[in-house]
Design an enzyme around this catalytic site. Sequence first.
Site, PDB file in Angstrom:
ATOM      1  N   TRP A 233       0.851  -1.198   0.000  1.00 28.21           N
ATOM      2  CA  TRP A 233       0.000   0.000   0.000  1.00 28.21           C
ATOM      3  C   TRP A 233       0.880   1.239   0.000  1.00 28.21           C
ATOM      4  CZ3 TRP A 233      -4.701  -0.701  -1.399  1.00 28.21           C
ATOM      5  CH2 TRP A 233      -5.617   0.346  -1.332  1.00 28.21           C
TER       6      TRP A 233
ATOM      7  N   ASP B 197       0.455  11.138  -0.102  1.00 31.41           N
ATOM      8  CA  ASP B 197      -0.590  12.160  -0.009  1.00 31.41           C
ATOM      9  C   ASP B 197      -1.927  11.515   0.369  1.00 31.41           C
ATOM     10  OD1 ASP B 197      -0.892  10.843  -2.561  1.00 31.41           O
ATOM     11  OD2 ASP B 197      -2.173  12.491  -3.194  1.00 31.41           O
TER      12      ASP B 197
ATOM     13  N   GLU C  74      -3.163   8.699  -1.608  1.00 31.19           N
ATOM     14  CA  GLU C  74      -2.396   7.455  -1.477  1.00 31.19           C
ATOM     15  C   GLU C  74      -1.562   7.141  -2.710  1.00 31.19           C
ATOM     16  OE1 GLU C  74      -6.086   4.941  -0.466  1.00 31.19           O
ATOM     17  OE2 GLU C  74      -4.955   4.967   1.396  1.00 31.19           O
ATOM     18  N   GLU C  75      -1.139   8.165  -3.418  1.00 33.59           N
ATOM     19  CA  GLU C  75      -0.468   7.923  -4.698  1.00 33.59           C
ATOM     20  C   GLU C  75       0.951   8.468  -4.777  1.00 33.59           C
ATOM     21  OE1 GLU C  75      -4.420   7.880  -7.556  1.00 33.59           O
ATOM     22  OE2 GLU C  75      -3.423   9.787  -7.193  1.00 33.59           O
TER      23      GLU C  75
ATOM     24  N   GLU D  82     -18.558   7.325  -3.949  1.00 33.12           N
ATOM     25  CA  GLU D  82     -17.332   8.121  -3.951  1.00 33.12           C
ATOM     26  C   GLU D  82     -17.323   9.119  -5.100  1.00 33.12           C
ATOM     27  OE1 GLU D  82     -13.498   6.304  -5.357  1.00 33.12           O
ATOM     28  OE2 GLU D  82     -12.932   6.557  -3.255  1.00 33.12           O
TER      29      GLU D  82
HETATM   30  C1  NOJ Z   1      -6.453   3.119  -4.233  1.00 44.48           C
HETATM   31  C2  NOJ Z   1      -6.356   4.474  -3.587  1.00 44.48           C
HETATM   32  O1  NOJ Z   1      -7.128   4.485  -2.463  1.00 44.48           O
HETATM   33  C3  NOJ Z   1      -6.757   5.542  -4.569  1.00 44.48           C
HETATM   34  O2  NOJ Z   1      -6.691   6.781  -3.963  1.00 44.48           O
HETATM   35  C4  NOJ Z   1      -5.840   5.477  -5.734  1.00 44.48           C
HETATM   36  O3  NOJ Z   1      -6.191   6.447  -6.684  1.00 44.48           O
HETATM   37  C5  NOJ Z   1      -5.874   4.092  -6.347  1.00 44.48           C
HETATM   38  N1  NOJ Z   1      -5.594   3.081  -5.349  1.00 44.48           N
HETATM   39  C6  NOJ Z   1      -4.903   3.989  -7.498  1.00 44.48           C
HETATM   40  O4  NOJ Z   1      -3.580   4.167  -7.031  1.00 44.48           O
HETATM   41  C1  NOJ Z   2      -9.311   6.447  -1.770  1.00 43.50           C
HETATM   42  C2  NOJ Z   2      -9.030   7.862  -1.416  1.00 43.50           C
HETATM   43  O1  NOJ Z   2      -8.130   8.392  -2.360  1.00 43.50           O
HETATM   44  C3  NOJ Z   2      -8.475   7.971  -0.027  1.00 43.50           C
HETATM   45  O2  NOJ Z   2      -8.295   9.318   0.301  1.00 43.50           O
HETATM   46  C4  NOJ Z   2      -9.407   7.329   0.966  1.00 43.50           C
HETATM   47  O3  NOJ Z   2      -8.813   7.351   2.228  1.00 43.50           O
HETATM   48  C5  NOJ Z   2      -9.723   5.908   0.577  1.00 43.50           C
HETATM   49  N1  NOJ Z   2     -10.149   5.835  -0.798  1.00 43.50           N
HETATM   50  C6  NOJ Z   2     -10.819   5.314   1.453  1.00 43.50           C
HETATM   51  O4  NOJ Z   2     -11.992   6.057   1.322  1.00 43.50           O
END
Ligand code: NOJ
Ligand code: NOJ
Length: 574
Positions: free
Chosen positions: A140, A197, A200-201, A425
């Site tokens: 992750w 960030d 999560e990227e 979402e």
């Molecule tokens: C899952 C993350 O939660 C999301 O924010 C991200 O865009 C995708 N993975 C792709 O990296």
């Molecule tokens: C993906 C989002 O980008 C992230 O900010 C969030 O924490 C997770 N999904 C779970 O909702």
Amino acid sequence: MRFSLLTSLAALAVGAYAQSSSVDAYVASESPAAKAGLLANIGPSGSKASGAKAGVVIASPSTSNPNYLYTWVRDSSLVFKTIIDQFTTGEDTSLQGLIDQFTTAESILQQTSNPSGSVSTGGLGEPKFNIDETAFTGSWGRPQRDGPALRSTAIITYANWLLANGNGTSYVQNTLWPIIKLDLDYVQNNWNSSTFDLWEEINSSSFFTTAVQHRALRQGAAFANAVGQSSVADGYTTQADNLLCFLQSYWNPSAGYVTSNTGGGRSGKDSNSVLASIHTFDVDAGCDAATFQPCSDKALSNLKVYVDSFRSVYSINIGIASNAAVAVGRYPEDVYFNGNPWYLSVFAVAEQLYDALITWDKQGSLQVTSTSLAFFQQFDSSVTTGTYGSSSSTYSTLTASIKNFAEGFLAINAKYTPANGGLSEQFDKSTGSPLSAADLTWSYASALTAFAARSGKTYASWGASGLTVPSQCNGNAGPTVSVTFNVDATTVFGENIYITGSVPALQDWSPDTALLLSSANYPTWSITVTLPASTVIEYKYIRKNNGQVTWESDPNNSITTPASGAVTQNDSWR
Ligand code: NOJ
Ligand code: NOJ
């Protein structure tokens, strides 16, 4: 001239009236739907949260495409901040039991060792856990250092209420303070290390993370003083000053917006910055730009640049006037689910605008500066820089237009919310249909906070007013440790051993600038480097011989640095 101004004001008023009454209807139906949707996602008894332990917030009940049946520290903390605000302001006095379950659940997660480390070696940066409170061990984007900041802000808000109401002092001292202190110490010790960030990227520095860390330490210092921990408070204040200084560096003065991440190679126009502004709103700070308050010239300029970046990327926005509300998402370059509008991003724009209106109303004036001029000229191209008192016609016209603009964002979400009020979402950029995780808890929380701002609600100050940005930033303020790397490696004549790894101090994986080890104790090669404390760091040794580079075999070596002191790492070449 005068006639046409009046005519357009009247037209605006009629249009605004029609829009406001439909937004009123949306708020009336969506408020209870969002509250119910949010509560359904909290264990142990939420109707969609089966399997979640008490006080655990699931991100969404969706188990595939995407699987969000996990608990994220960020989402949970933002959700509970909303619940705690409702409880402490008396809006819903039934929530205390749930809040107590949340703080207990989070204290268990704090102590759960996970791939980011243990409670004392960086584990607090872990972004998500299984809903039974065990560690998630898959790969992750970790660590994400906004979590401890957001969590401590939520819990401090509750603890302050308990102290003020005189009925929980020993519970605050003995139970909540240790939880809060772990998170604040983590922020104090790690804010200057890179982080993924909030999306999560990207692993770099991130405006949202820095802004919420600043708030947490500032608010944490006041709280530490309130519980008699003045020397701890002083440490938090020192790093809060450093964070405030660093926060300024994200501003791009020539383009008038916040570059949300220092890495990632994108434009940097990102909902990240809008979320930072609303989640650090402090009405007592007025329109202060150092903390990017919602009505500050920088935050308003940024808002315009951010919103405009979506006008041409979503087909549902085509044909909408260039100064009217449009659907917005995380960032224009997004490709997740092909890149679509997010409900929470749309709500965040509305919330920033309502927060701004609240502050102008409170201070009885609004100011147009050269930085915010383009934002204001969207609504009246003839407006010039200056301060406009609340009895002036410029103030009335601008605030009416801005209210209308804010309502427009709610109208966008209203248009794309299904009849049952469910908020997923995202919604499709071409068809407007709900997309990705259904019943996203954070979407519901973002609806509730935007609606509260629309109704003029404000909350206790966190200490944003009257701050001075230090004239010199202490950029290396994060704590460091001294690490000696020893590696046994036999080499041929002319060959040397180097090290490179995942942090700047180890040259960010560059073989060219890798650090040379000493062969004074051959065949043991050594080097001592200063590295960020409490951090998981990956590295490899490499051999160089006449420009030819040989890497150690996979996987990468890994070390978790301690919180302080000096350590030695002994390896053999692989
Ligand atoms: C899952 C993350 O939660 C999301 O924010 C991200 O865009 C995708 N993975 C792709 O990296
Ligand atoms: C993906 C989002 O980008 C992230 O900010 C969030 O924490 C997770 N999904 C779970 O909702």
